[in-house]
Enzyme design. Structure first.
Site, PDB file in Angstrom:
ATOM      1  NE  ARG A 267       3.663  43.925 -16.306  1.00 35.23           N
ATOM      2  CZ  ARG A 267       3.181  43.071 -15.407  1.00 35.23           C
ATOM      3  NH1 ARG A 267       2.161  42.294 -15.699  1.00 35.23           N
ATOM      4  NH2 ARG A 267       3.721  42.993 -14.221  1.00 35.23           N
TER       5      ARG A 267
ATOM      6  CB  CYS B  16       2.621  36.504 -19.643  1.00 29.22           C
ATOM      7  SG  CYS B  16       1.660  37.992 -19.330  1.00 29.22           S
TER       8      CYS B  16
ATOM      9  CD  GLU C 172      -2.970  42.608 -16.438  1.00 27.64           C
ATOM     10  OE1 GLU C 172      -2.538  41.696 -15.727  1.00 27.64           O
ATOM     11  OE2 GLU C 172      -2.319  43.639 -16.678  1.00 27.64           O
TER      12      GLU C 172
ATOM     13  CG  HIS D  31      -1.743   1.200   1.385  1.00 30.99           C
ATOM     14  ND1 HIS D  31      -1.310   2.303   2.078  1.00 30.99           N
ATOM     15  CD2 HIS D  31      -2.967   1.504   0.893  1.00 30.99           C
ATOM     16  CE1 HIS D  31      -2.255   3.239   2.014  1.00 30.99           C
ATOM     17  NE2 HIS D  31      -3.267   2.771   1.310  1.00 30.99           N
TER      18      HIS D  31
ATOM     19  CB  THR E 196      -4.488  33.779 -16.707  1.00 31.35           C
ATOM     20  OG1 THR E 196      -3.115  33.385 -16.662  1.00 31.35           O
ATOM     21  CG2 THR E 196      -5.013  33.636 -18.128  1.00 31.35           C
ATOM     22  CG  ASN E 197      -0.976  35.593 -12.553  1.00 24.94           C
ATOM     23  OD1 ASN E 197      -1.221  34.408 -12.727  1.00 24.94           O
ATOM     24  ND2 ASN E 197       0.236  36.089 -12.665  1.00 24.94           N
ATOM     25  CG  ASP E 198      -3.934  41.408 -12.300  1.00 28.30           C
ATOM     26  OD1 ASP E 198      -4.361  41.579 -11.137  1.00 28.30           O
ATOM     27  OD2 ASP E 198      -2.806  41.767 -12.671  1.00 28.30           O
TER      28      ASP E 198
HETATM   29  C1  PEP Z   1      -1.148  38.544 -14.736  1.00 26.50           C
HETATM   30  O1  PEP Z   1      -1.917  39.302 -14.165  1.00 26.50           O
HETATM   31  O2  PEP Z   1      -1.473  37.422 -15.140  1.00 26.50           O
HETATM   32  C2  PEP Z   1       0.238  38.956 -14.986  1.00 26.50           C
HETATM   33  C3  PEP Z   1       1.058  38.196 -15.674  1.00 26.50           C
HETATM   34  O3  PEP Z   1       0.637  40.099 -14.411  1.00 26.50           O
HETATM   35  P1  PEP Z   1       1.078  40.215 -12.895  1.00 26.50           P
HETATM   36  O4  PEP Z   1       1.091  38.867 -12.301  1.00 26.50           O
HETATM   37  O5  PEP Z   1       2.397  40.872 -12.897  1.00 26.50           O
HETATM   38  O6  PEP Z   1      -0.009  41.089 -12.351  1.00 26.50           O
HETATM   39 MG    MG Z   2      -1.348  41.384 -14.033  1.00 25.34          MG
END
Ligand code: PEP
Ligand code: MG
Length: 898
Positions: free
Chosen positions: A631, A850, A763, A451, A785-787
């Site tokens: 950027r 990004c 974003e 296991h 895609t973070n924001d």
């Molecule tokens: C994002 O928002 O996806 C991004 C790449 O920018 P940061 O993380 O710097 O806000």
């Molecule tokens: Mg951002």
């Protein structure tokens, strides 16, 4: 009426959705004529109906009767008959394997009446009573929900009373007495008799197995492995065969190739005179297949022939559970075997070389996650760490941590920030929580298929099992006594256990991706590792040749850029310029913000120019010939200014002392003026650029001048300018006009032609929704895609993962953090809309991503599908992204993408 029950000869291997993995493979083995005991599968549809309605579908009983009668007729025996009884096993089997997580009941059909029939049939009284004892115990615990401890205590008491050292010393009479006691335990704890109707046993067992889909531990396992709760499990009912009928019987697990190293050649564990679960439970240490060959060459030959047949049929590494009953081989289960990351790469390439699969198929069979594991550091062999003992390397990795002896300690120490090594005699399904917390697992008992080994391999956790010299009761290895909290180190590849810390070094696969094939091969310790490095090289090269997505890096410095380039980055997708203003340089931005008048601001901006020019020159030089997206400044202003509270205190104290500092007072006023309750949604990105005159312009000038300088030095810089946090076309237009003006100025002054792409990040939901208009002003899009996740969900990206995400993962609102794997339904819909509407205005619009998702395997497949041109991720993730982008290209439409 819907059909829920399928005989083994009715199904096929591609029916895993319906029959579960185990059921589909039993059907397939039956179909190709391998020796499988007869039986039938109750489909996972029935489980889904059970979950939906709270009871099994009414027609199911009838279908079970028909299928059971067919099994009975095939064997000429009746379930639980007083003479020559048929016994069955009842096992779970979901579409995705969940080892040890759900219930199994063996020997169903044994009763007070049929136990004698079994004794007569086997000619072994002791065996019959032992089987009955096992049934009452297993059925009692799993079906009737009885605490298993009284059974164990009764067994120990009986052994003590008759002076037996182990279970096998108990005689038939002892066991008969024990069964009486067990039946009494059932009576007193349940207030009912142990069911003496074989059919009632079967129905209750089926019900219990379906019910075990929903236990706490099964749910926990599914969450971890991202298996959807709605799948449900199938139930397999199969005629029992016995591995515990004497020395010419036994049971085992075998692999067509070594699942740990990937070595070609059959591999397995065998336990003579043992039943079903004994091997997996790791209760006794096992023999090898070579030992089986010596004991029973005919069965061995038959087993190897069956394994070869299966490997040819499935064209992959298979694992098998088998039983030999008095010299006759039976296959109880097969599946495409779980394997370590290294084995996955080696086996895939071996199969290509053996012309069993194509390179595309080989690529589909390895994952970026596995590649990521191969990049982990390993122990430094030259460090001379003191070897404590040696077990079996069951799940590769290098783990260093404190000894913990139970799950609670494992969780506690891990939450306290320590690394824990869970040390146990053996593990069982209840240890899952501890195994998840621990950095490594060490057991004293069990083989590579125990296991602990199977589960650890499944979750990529380092494990050493079967370290026989280890005495867990006092944690002793020979003379060395260890205590909880003592540090040990496990090498899950070699099985070595060291005392104390052991330094780690780069893995050969990391050397390969960072420095090239020769460096990787040179650092490999043996032929097996060399084969692995070659395999990774072949599959990664193939991924590069088939992928459509380009892979870029998020890199802010020349060092990062070089590192990324060495790992195969084809450009920079995001250079966050704000990272160039950390530390000492922060005050330059501060001066721009504080500037009293135009002259003062121009002076502050002028001071910024040479610094930025040098940054960009270095970066563009490192990425010579490759696109480099820079950027413009993004973060909230407050990140460049002192903390409001600290500064207020400083000014107040100075005032008290009567020593007013003019600079501090001005600074405080600026900080107050710019203070925001919610800075991530405030004055940042393009908003900052449009409100602080000259700030973006100076960055653009620095980029332009760096470009001119490098061109004059004979280089080929390829900058691209990116504007963050754009929400409207007008914002983009204003920045574009200013950017083009500065570029034109520098071009005029230098005589160079300066055309470079000017694009923006997408974003914000509004940007995605108005992409068609923004695209008229932007040469390219890069999805942040973070924001975009933050603003789509309304989650604060800096706060939520530590606050309510654990609860959300627990209650199933989320199956994974959307900051880690793209929320395809929500955020992904905006990405898709953004790409489509942007390209409707500008068909050649280059689109990339990004955000962190650019390096996440599952998200990469999504980006491939929506037609992005590139993904950008951290330099360390580049090889993973290359591999996954290749997999995305060859697995479109497969459900086994990740
Ligand atoms: C994002 O928002 O996806 C991004 C790449 O920018 P940061 O993380 O710097 O806000
Ligand atoms: Mg951002």
């Amino acid at each position: 009426m819907p059909k829920y029950v399928y005989r083994f000869d009715e199904g096929r291997k591609d029916q895993r959705d319906l029959l579960g993995g185990k059921g589909a493979n039993l059907a397939e083995m039956t179909r190709i004529g391998l020796p499988v005991p007869p039986g039938f599968t109750i489909s996972s549809e029935a489980c889904r109906a059970y979950m939906r309605d709270g009871h099994l579908p009414p027609g199911l009983r009838v279908e079970v009767t028909t299928a059971l009668r067919q099994v009975e007729d095939a064997l000429g025996r009746r379930l639980g008959a007083p003479r020559d009884p048929l016994l069955v096993s009842v096992r779970s089997g979901a579409k995705v394997s969940m080892p040890g997580m759900m219930d199994t009941v063996l020997n169903v059909g044994l009763t007070d009446a049929s136990v004698q029939g079994l004794a007569d049939m086997s000619g072994d009284e002791r065996f019959a009573w032992d089987s009955y004892r096992r049934l009452v115990q297993m059925f009692g615990a799993t079906v009737l929900g009885i605490d298993p401890r009284p059974f164990g205590e009764a067994l120990d008491a009986r052994k003590a009373a008759v002076g037996a050292v182990s279970d096998v010393d108990l005689t038939a009479d002892d066991l008969r007495g024990l069964v009486d006691e067990y039946l009494q335990i059932v009576r007193t704890t349940c207030g009912r008799e142990f069911p003496q109707d074989p059919r009632e046993q079967l129905d209750l067992a089926i019900d219990a197995v379906f019910g075990s889909w929903d236990t706490e531990r099964a749910r926990l396992y599914r969450r971890r492995e991202r298996i959807p709760d709605r799948l449900g499990t199938a139930v397999n009912v199969m005629a029992m065969v016995f591995g515990n009928l004497g020395a010419d019987s036994g049971t085992g697990v075998a692999f067509t190739r070594d699942p740990s190293s990937g070595h070609a050649g059959a591999y397995g564990d065998y336990l003579p005179n043992a039943q079903g679960e004994d091997v997996v439970a790791g209760i006794r240490n096992t023999l090898t297949l070579d030992d089986l060959h010596a004991r029973d060459p005919a069965s061995y030959d038959e087993l190897l022939a069956a394994m070869r047949r299966l490997e040819t049929h499935y064209r992959d590494l298979c694992d098998i559970e088998f039983t030999i009953e008095r010299g006759r081989l039976w296959l109880l289960q097969t599946r495409v075997g779980k394997r370590t990351a290294g084995a996955a790469f080696r086996v895939a390439v071996q199969l290509v070389d053996e012309h069993l699969i194509t390179l595309d198929e080989a690529l589909a069979r390895v994952t970026g996650e596995q590649l990521g594991r191969l990049l982990f550091p390993q122990f430094d062999r030259t460090a001379g760490a003191p070897l404590l003992t040696r077990g079996l390397g069951a799940s590769p990795g290098a783990a260093v941590g404190e000894i913990v002896l139970d799950n609670a300690q494992a969780i506690e120490r891990t939450q306290a920030g320590a690394q824990a090594i869970l040390v146990r005699r053996e593990t069982n399904a209840d240890d899952l929580v501890g195994m998840i917390s621990a950095a490594g697992i060490l057991t004293a008992r069990g083989g590579k298929t125990s296991h602990a080994a199977v589960v650890a391999r499944g979750m990529g956790r380092c494990a050493v099992v079967g370290a026989e010299a280890l005495d867990v009761d006092e944690v002793r290895v020979d003379d060395a006594v260890l205590r909880p909290g003592d540090v040990i180190a496990l090498d899950g590849t070699t099985g070595e256990v060291f005392r104390g810390e052991v330094p780690v070094v780069d893995s050969p696969v990391l050397r390969y991706v960072a420095e090239g094939l020769d460096a990787g091969l040179r650092s490999a310790a043996d032929d097996g590792v060399r084969e692995l490095v070659h395999a990774v090289h072949r599959l990664l090269t193939h991924a590069d040749s088939v992928r459509r997505l380009r892979v870029r890096a998020n890199a802010d410095t020349a060092d990062d850029a070089r590192r990324a380039r060495a790992r195969g980055a084809e450009g920079i997708g995001l250079c966050r310029t704000e990272h160039q203003f950390l530390g000492e340089r922060r005050r330059h931005v501060e001066q721009v913000v504080l500037a009293g008048g135009e002259d003062e601001r121009q002076a502050a901006l002028a001071a910024l120019l040479p610094l930025q020019r040098a940054d960009f020159t270095d970066l563009l030089e490192a990425m010579d010939g490759l696109p480099t997206t820079i950027r413009l400044l993004d973060p909230p202003l407050h990140e460049f200014l002192p903390n409001l509270t600290e500064l207020s205190v400083r000014v107040a104290l100075a005032e008290q002392r009567g020593q007013v500092d003019e600079h501090d007072v001005r600074l405080l006023a600026a900080v107050r003026r710019t203070h925001e309750q919610n800075p991530m949604l405030g004055l940042r990105g393009v908003r900052l650029g449009l409100t602080v005159p000259g700030l973006f312009a100076v960055q653009v000038r620095a980029i332009a001048e760096a470009t001119v300088e490098l061109r004059r030095a004979g280089r080929d810089p390829r900058p691209e300018i990116m504007v963050p946090l754009v929400g409207s076309a007008r914002e983009m237009q204003l920045v574009r006009v200013e950017t083009e003006r500065v570029l034109a100025e520098v071009a005029a002054g230098s005589g160079e032609r300066l055309r470079m792409p000017i694009g923006c990040m997408i974003e914000l939901p509004r940007a995605a929704l108005t992409a068609q208009r923004i695209a008229t002003q932007a040469d390219f899009f890069s999805f942040g895609t973070n924001d975009l996740t933050q603003t789509t969900w309304g989650f604060s990206r800096d706060d939520v993962e530590g606050s309510f995400f654990p609860a959300y993962l627990d209650n199933g609102v989320l199956t994974v953090s959307p900051f880690e794997t793209l929320d395809a339904d929500g955020v992904g819909a905006l990405v898709r809309a953004g790409v489509e509407s942007g390209r409707s205005a500008r068909p050649d619009l280059h689109c990339g991503v990004c955000g962190e998702h650019g390096g996440d395997p599952e998200s990469i497949h999504f980006f491939h599908q929506v037609g992005l041109d590139d993904v950008s991720c951290s330099p360390f993730r580049i090889p993973v992204a290359r591999l996954e982008a290749g997999r995305a290209a060859v697995t479109v439409g497969d459900d086994a993408t990740v």
